[in-house]
Write an enzyme that holds these catalytic residues in place. Structure first.
Site, PDB file in Angstrom:
ATOM      1  CB  CYS A  84      -1.006  -0.037   1.146  1.00 21.82           C
ATOM      2  SG  CYS A  84      -2.457   1.009   0.867  1.00 21.82           S
ATOM      3  CG  HIS A 170      -3.994  -3.932   2.757  1.00 24.57           C
ATOM      4  ND1 HIS A 170      -3.402  -3.581   3.946  1.00 24.57           N
ATOM      5  CD2 HIS A 170      -4.228  -2.778   2.095  1.00 24.57           C
ATOM      6  CE1 HIS A 170      -3.294  -2.261   4.005  1.00 24.57           C
ATOM      7  NE2 HIS A 170      -3.784  -1.753   2.893  1.00 24.57           N
ATOM      8  CD  GLU A 172      -2.191  -6.694   5.186  1.00 22.49           C
ATOM      9  OE1 GLU A 172      -2.644  -5.587   5.524  1.00 22.49           O
ATOM     10  OE2 GLU A 172      -1.635  -6.890   4.071  1.00 22.49           O
TER      11      GLU A 172
END
Length: 193
Positions: A84, A170, A172
């Site tokens: 990001c 993202h 994760e």
């Protein structure tokens, strides 16, 4: 196993990403983006199997403490992965631009298209990913290859020659399908470059 030096840009997603790297079996040491630049550079250069991870965060890369100077100091010396804000910072550090994306995205799932190369090898295509951003990279420097995109927005990059990769989305997030596998393949790609 990598020794990940994780630059925290004061973001709420930091510990999700740190936990994911640890679950994958990597050592992670966290540094805030207001830490001593010289000490972090020295640590990065003297730690075996180092990967510098650049976290998400608020604002622009220019507002993120030592983020841009750290990239400048280490880009030719250690592998780097950005997420990001970290992705945007890498684009800016190499001469690209960071601009408004035209909309604010918070937990939006988008199906990105990727090149099935490097970090994305054998992953779903299109691949559902979680997006949390209002800025995006533009005018990508020639040193980078676009690995993935969504409606003309750069979603992932890798350097043509150096062990550097980054994601606008993202990995994760639980909303990113195969995000854990993507992170592991990214670490392997960075260490074997």
């Amino acid at each position: 196993m990598a020794n990940i030096l994780f630059l925290d840009n004061f973001d709420s997603f930091t510990y999700n990403l740190v936990d994911q790297f640890r679950v994958l079996g990597h050592n992670v040491t966290i540094y805030r983006n207001d830490c001593d630049l010289e000490k972090l550079v020295e640590t990065a250069l003297n730690t075996p199997d180092t990967i510098l991870a650049l976290s998400p965060g608020p604002g622009t890369p220019s507002e993120a403490g030592i983020l841009l100077p750290l990239i400048e100091r280490l880009k030719n010396q250690v592998p780097i992965i950005g997420v990001c804000l970290g992705h945007q910072a890498l684009i800016q550090a190499f001469g690209g631009k960071v601009v408004h994306a035209g909309e604010v995205l918070h937990g939006k799932v988008s199906r990105i298209s990727h090149d099935n190369e490097a970090m994305f090898k054998d992953l779903a295509n299109p691949m559902p990913v979680a997006r949390y951003h209002s800025l995006m990279g533009q005018d990508l420097p020639k040193e980078f290859i676009v690995n993935a995109e969504y409606n003309g927005i750069i979603m992932a990059i890798r350097h043509r020659d150096l062990p550097i990769c980054a994601f606008q989305f993202h990995p994760e997030s639980i909303l990113t399908v195969q995000g854990s596998q993507l992170l592991q393949q990214s670490i392997e790609w960075l260490l074997n470059r």
